[in-house]
Design a protein around this motif. Sequence first.
Motif, PDB file in Angstrom:
ATOM      1  N   THR A 134     -73.420 125.321  75.895  1.00  0.00           N
ATOM      2  CA  THR A 134     -72.539 126.302  76.477  1.00  0.00           C
ATOM      3  C   THR A 134     -72.690 126.573  77.846  1.00  0.00           C
ATOM      4  O   THR A 134     -73.812 127.123  78.129  1.00  0.00           O
ATOM      5  N   ARG A 135     -71.582 126.280  78.825  1.00  0.00           N
ATOM      6  CA  ARG A 135     -72.032 126.785  79.940  1.00  0.00           C
ATOM      7  C   ARG A 135     -71.086 128.029  80.506  1.00  0.00           C
ATOM      8  O   ARG A 135     -69.938 128.274  79.961  1.00  0.00           O
ATOM      9  N   LYS A 136     -71.692 128.593  81.250  1.00  0.00           N
ATOM     10  CA  LYS A 136     -71.014 130.032  81.561  1.00  0.00           C
ATOM     11  C   LYS A 136     -71.233 129.875  83.376  1.00  0.00           C
ATOM     12  O   LYS A 136     -72.268 130.187  83.808  1.00  0.00           O
ATOM     13  N   VAL A 137     -70.239 129.736  84.170  1.00  0.00           N
ATOM     14  CA  VAL A 137     -70.160 129.467  85.368  1.00  0.00           C
ATOM     15  C   VAL A 137     -69.041 130.299  86.116  1.00  0.00           C
ATOM     16  O   VAL A 137     -67.704 130.150  85.511  1.00  0.00           O
ATOM     17  N   PRO A 198     -78.516 134.314  86.291  1.00  0.00           N
ATOM     18  CA  PRO A 198     -79.075 133.688  85.071  1.00  0.00           C
ATOM     19  C   PRO A 198     -78.044 133.492  84.200  1.00  0.00           C
ATOM     20  O   PRO A 198     -77.970 132.390  83.332  1.00  0.00           O
ATOM     21  N   HIS A 199     -77.120 134.422  84.004  1.00  0.00           N
ATOM     22  CA  HIS A 199     -76.273 134.166  82.698  1.00  0.00           C
ATOM     23  C   HIS A 199     -74.832 133.639  83.175  1.00  0.00           C
ATOM     24  O   HIS A 199     -74.041 132.952  82.372  1.00  0.00           O
ATOM     25  N   PHE A 200     -74.396 133.562  84.452  1.00  0.00           N
ATOM     26  CA  PHE A 200     -72.945 133.088  84.919  1.00  0.00           C
ATOM     27  C   PHE A 200     -73.110 132.513  86.143  1.00  0.00           C
ATOM     28  O   PHE A 200     -72.610 133.117  87.108  1.00  0.00           O
ATOM     29  N   SER A 201     -73.506 131.265  86.186  1.00  0.00           N
ATOM     30  CA  SER A 201     -73.730 130.497  87.658  1.00  0.00           C
ATOM     31  C   SER A 201     -73.924 128.946  87.326  1.00  0.00           C
ATOM     32  O   SER A 201     -74.463 128.801  86.162  1.00  0.00           O
ATOM     33  N   LEU A 202     -73.600 128.435  88.405  1.00  0.00           N
ATOM     34  CA  LEU A 202     -74.009 127.044  88.312  1.00  0.00           C
ATOM     35  C   LEU A 202     -75.375 126.478  88.117  1.00  0.00           C
ATOM     36  O   LEU A 202     -75.485 125.593  86.991  1.00  0.00           O
ATOM     37  N   PHE A 203     -76.346 126.976  88.556  1.00  0.00           N
ATOM     38  CA  PHE A 203     -77.680 126.748  88.159  1.00  0.00           C
ATOM     39  C   PHE A 203     -78.194 127.744  87.446  1.00  0.00           C
ATOM     40  O   PHE A 203     -79.516 127.895  87.276  1.00  0.00           O
ATOM     41  N   GLY A 204     -77.544 128.763  86.706  1.00  0.00           N
ATOM     42  CA  GLY A 204     -78.192 129.861  86.105  1.00  0.00           C
ATOM     43  C   GLY A 204     -79.196 129.238  84.586  1.00  0.00           C
ATOM     44  O   GLY A 204     -78.925 128.353  84.125  1.00  0.00           O
ATOM     45  N   ALA A 205     -80.212 129.874  84.579  1.00  0.00           N
ATOM     46  CA  ALA A 205     -81.192 129.468  83.773  1.00  0.00           C
ATOM     47  C   ALA A 205     -80.759 129.525  82.379  1.00  0.00           C
ATOM     48  O   ALA A 205     -81.169 128.583  81.319  1.00  0.00           O
ATOM     49  N   CYS A 206     -79.818 130.405  82.077  1.00  0.00           N
ATOM     50  CA  CYS A 206     -79.214 130.608  80.825  1.00  0.00           C
ATOM     51  C   CYS A 206     -78.140 129.728  80.207  1.00  0.00           C
ATOM     52  O   CYS A 206     -78.008 129.492  79.159  1.00  0.00           O
ATOM     53  N   SER A 207     -77.174 129.505  81.238  1.00  0.00           N
ATOM     54  CA  SER A 207     -76.176 128.624  80.938  1.00  0.00           C
ATOM     55  C   SER A 207     -75.706 127.740  82.028  1.00  0.00           C
ATOM     56  O   SER A 207     -74.559 127.395  81.928  1.00  0.00           O
ATOM     57  N   GLY A 208     -76.428 127.375  82.869  1.00  0.00           N
ATOM     58  CA  GLY A 208     -75.916 126.597  83.995  1.00  0.00           C
ATOM     59  C   GLY A 208     -76.474 125.037  83.788  1.00  0.00           C
ATOM     60  O   GLY A 208     -76.803 124.674  82.796  1.00  0.00           O
ATOM     61  N   PHE A 209     -76.655 124.410  85.007  1.00  0.00           N
ATOM     62  CA  PHE A 209     -76.822 123.035  85.185  1.00  0.00           C
ATOM     63  C   PHE A 209     -78.115 122.926  85.981  1.00  0.00           C
ATOM     64  O   PHE A 209     -78.270 123.834  86.752  1.00  0.00           O
ATOM     65  N   ASP A 210     -78.709 121.506  85.916  1.00  0.00           N
ATOM     66  CA  ASP A 210     -79.804 121.313  87.021  1.00  0.00           C
ATOM     67  C   ASP A 210     -79.320 120.491  88.001  1.00  0.00           C
ATOM     68  O   ASP A 210     -80.059 120.626  88.897  1.00  0.00           O
ATOM     69  N   THR A 211     -78.124 119.922  87.899  1.00  0.00           N
ATOM     70  CA  THR A 211     -77.495 119.464  89.090  1.00  0.00           C
ATOM     71  C   THR A 211     -76.162 119.727  89.225  1.00  0.00           C
ATOM     72  O   THR A 211     -75.359 119.866  88.368  1.00  0.00           O
ATOM     73  N   ILE A 212     -75.723 119.544  90.535  1.00  0.00           N
ATOM     74  CA  ILE A 212     -74.285 119.547  90.872  1.00  0.00           C
ATOM     75  C   ILE A 212     -73.435 118.760  90.105  1.00  0.00           C
ATOM     76  O   ILE A 212     -72.481 118.916  89.767  1.00  0.00           O
ATOM     77  N   GLY A 333     -85.842 134.780  86.289  1.00  0.00           N
ATOM     78  CA  GLY A 333     -85.355 135.224  87.340  1.00  0.00           C
ATOM     79  C   GLY A 333     -85.111 134.031  88.439  1.00  0.00           C
ATOM     80  O   GLY A 333     -85.396 132.926  88.151  1.00  0.00           O
ATOM     81  N   VAL A 334     -84.532 134.428  89.481  1.00  0.00           N
ATOM     82  CA  VAL A 334     -84.026 133.541  90.365  1.00  0.00           C
ATOM     83  C   VAL A 334     -85.050 132.762  91.029  1.00  0.00           C
ATOM     84  O   VAL A 334     -85.158 131.443  91.300  1.00  0.00           O
TER      85      VAL A 334
END
Length: 455
Positions: A134-137, A198-212, A333-334
């Motif tokens: 699940t992604r949240k961006v 962490p929760h709502f972004s492209l690289f967020g630790a909880c729901s993002g991606f490792d690459t664009i 954290g970031v």
Amino acid sequence: MPLSLWKKTGRDCLLREDGKQGIIDSILTKAGERMYIADLHIHSRYSMATSRDCTPEQLDLWARRKGIGIIGTGDFTHPAWRAELKEKLIPAEEGLYVLKEEYRLEGENSFGSLIPRFVISGEISSIYKKNGKTRKVHSLLLMSGLKAAEELSRKLEAVGNIRSDGRPILGLDCHDLLEMMLESDPRAVYIPAHIWTPHFSLFGACSGFDTIEECFEDLTLHIHTLETGLSSDPSMIWSISALDRFQLISNSDAHSPAKLGREASLLDIELSFDGLSHALTSGSGLMGTIEFFPEEGKYHHDGHRKCGICFSPSEAEQHSGRCPVCGGKLTMGVSNRIKQLSDRSEGFVLPQGKPFESLVPLPEVIAACLGYSAASKKVQNQYFELLRGLGSEFNILREVPLEDIRKCSDPMIAEGVSRLRKGKVERIPGYDGEYGIIKLFDPDEISTGKKRGKG
């Protein structure tokens, strides 16, 4: 990395068609060129958890108070907000708007040197599944005008509900959102928002991606710009070589007019949508950013707010990412998330990286100097007195001679601004949704300053 090259302009003026003196809109200059402070990511009162004062009138007023020359409208997908923008804004330069004169609020007379330009902007929250997760961006979109914004909004309304929240939540893959935006407005700019949250972004630790590339696939080449967010600054991001080609910008993501400009970008451009988009996507004309001290951001370090645990990346690693009090998983954290993706040593300076400076909002500086809360009447009175005497907030924080500040206020405030400009602050990092603290004085200094003031 201070921006020592900016200088305040003289007060020239424009003449209106009726022959009366108009309001000047020159702000800062570098080598005779015009410089604009831009805050492109904000919200209207139609977004959840925002102030009812987020109206075009108040946004214009506070942009003038802050010294912001270009401001995003926010929330262009919301029909009622779009209708209000159509009613209260008029076209200025191509793709930019200004508030109609009859709606302009009078305020402190010292910052009447600027008419803020509005650019049509909005944030979309995408929640969807991709590659088994699940992604949240969150994404920031800048449109070339209200007509283009209306066209894209019609397409988005076929996907989900855009009427209940100014920042709509849609089950729309970011790749597909980007594609829809380009089809509606090929000139529009897509910017992944606060990319490390962490929760709502492209690289967020909880729901993002490792690459664009994993997020945008074949459309990755249409992404040119990334928003740093409050909990990171460019120097942290320079440790990731895969992000070298992207322009880094900063914005406030303000939910109330008074929060405008807590982060911003500096632009040396001709005023137009194309001038703005060219600077943001190519870097030509993007002169730098104004940042939070990243430690002040809500997600700088790992932690567990309920148990009061805040860990640096190395401390979190020692505890295997677990809270030592309750055993639960820490919110990464970031700083730790960036370390995860880094391939360079800490402190690496990107040769082509834009300069930046870290600031604290002026009410927080005054509060730290006087020993009161930023919302207190005493602090607010001093804030507006400084604006009346010395100009806009950014001008005071960055440009006004310390001696002039000393003459206009408590001497402790001049000392606080001096320390801020030099970066001489104590930083207590934020974590797991808890803002960090930036200290300019220790308690003894504040007590001594208060006694001196009474004497």
